[in-house]
Design an enzyme around this catalytic site. Structure first.
Site, PDB file in Angstrom:
ATOM      1  CB  SER A 139      -0.435  -4.820  -8.225  1.00 18.34           C
ATOM      2  OG  SER A 139      -0.317  -5.373  -6.904  1.00 18.34           O
ATOM      3  CE1 TYR A 152      -3.959  -8.829  -9.277  1.00 16.30           C
ATOM      4  CE2 TYR A 152      -2.354  -8.254  -7.712  1.00 16.30           C
ATOM      5  CZ  TYR A 152      -3.379  -7.976  -8.606  1.00 16.30           C
ATOM      6  OH  TYR A 152      -3.976  -6.538  -8.381  1.00 16.30           O
TER       7      TYR A 152
END
Ligand code: NAD
Length: 249
Positions: A139, A152
């Site tokens: 990501s 995350y």
């Protein structure tokens, strides 16, 4: 003989779009997801393209279920050529000190342990068969620091370490392992996240030089390229697909 791909998180978003795009290349697909509804829907859409597909229900955070989706794929298709190691969840959007230990554990279990288990069992099969190609989903939060996504971000930085270190060990044996680092992409996960945190959508789009979110189809195109032989000499890379987002950070 037709090639075979496993796609985790194949029931929605980036995984579903990639399953359909890979099917257009004549690749058979094992769709892995915790969601029956999403998994079955993807299988239907992939079969409509004209290749074989199966849905395997599995929770990627459970090592025995990961081993089982690998075994079932080999049982059905005979081999694994490509692996899109993609299942993941977003965080709650809270600052780190407001998150609970349970929330931290859940994100780490699915995003990081799930990916590690997947590579552990899939690469074993690939290496027995002379090699294969893996794409792990990182990501933007795996290449830069951002607020509200600490856990995350830690898991996605971990995905990049997994990618690069696998290459150091197994590239010589015919394994390619790359990662993608998408910016905000318009999938159900992101839609749900921005519905819960509307102020963050404005921030995200405003901060993207191309002034829009990405699409799952754009990511699917990149993953298909990286997995297949068109990208034969690309190994250990982290490809950002984010409309210029991280290049301006
Ligand atoms: P999504 O929610 O549309 O799809 C994720 C899929 O994973 C769902 O079908 C869900 O059921 C499945 N899943 C969740 N937990 C699972 C588990 N424990 N075991 C098996 N399957 C599970 O989300 P998406 O946006 O397509 O996300 C896919 C990946 O892309 C994730 O790793 C996410 O972190 C990453 N990512 C997404 C974006 C984005 O903006 N959409 C950006 C960067 C990275």
């Amino acid at each position: 003989m037709s090639k075979v791909a496993i796609i985790t998180g194949g029931g929605s978003g980036l995984g579903q779009a990639t399953a359909i795009r890979m099917a257009q290349e004549g690749i058979n697909i094992a769709v892995v997801d915790v969601s029956d509804k999403g998994g079955n829907e993807t299988v239907e859409r992939v079969k409509a393209v004209g290749v074989d597909a199966i849905f395997i229900k599995a929770d990627v955070s459970k090592a025995e279920e990961v081993k089982s989706y690998v075994d079932k794929t080999v049982e059905h298709f005979g081999s694994i050529d490509y692996f899109f190691n993609n299942a993941g969840i977003s965080g709650s959007g809270k600052f780190y000190l407001d998150t609970t230990i349970d929330e931290i554990n859940q994100i780490v279990d699915i995003n990081l342990l799930g990916a590690l288990y997947g590579v552990r069992y899939v690469a074993e099969v690939m290496l027995k068969n002379g090699g294969g190609s893996i794409v792990n989903t990182a990501s933007s939060a795996g290449v830069i620091g951002q607020d509200s996504v600490v856990t995350y971000s830690a898991t996605k930085h971990g995905i990049i370490g997994l990618t690069r270190s696998m290459v150091a060990e197994y590239a010589k044996d015919g394994l390619r392992v790359n990662a993608i680092a998408p910016g905000p992409t318009e999938t159900p996960m992101v839609r749900a996240f921005y519905e819960a945190n509307p102020e963050m959508k404005e921030n995200a789009t405003g901060g993207i030089p191309q002034k829009r979110l990405g699409t799952p189809e754009e990511v699917a195109e990149l993953v298909t390229f990286l997995l297949t032989s068109k990208a034969e000499y690309i190994n250990g890379e982290v490809i950002r697909i984010d409309g210029g987002f991280t290049s301006t950070k």
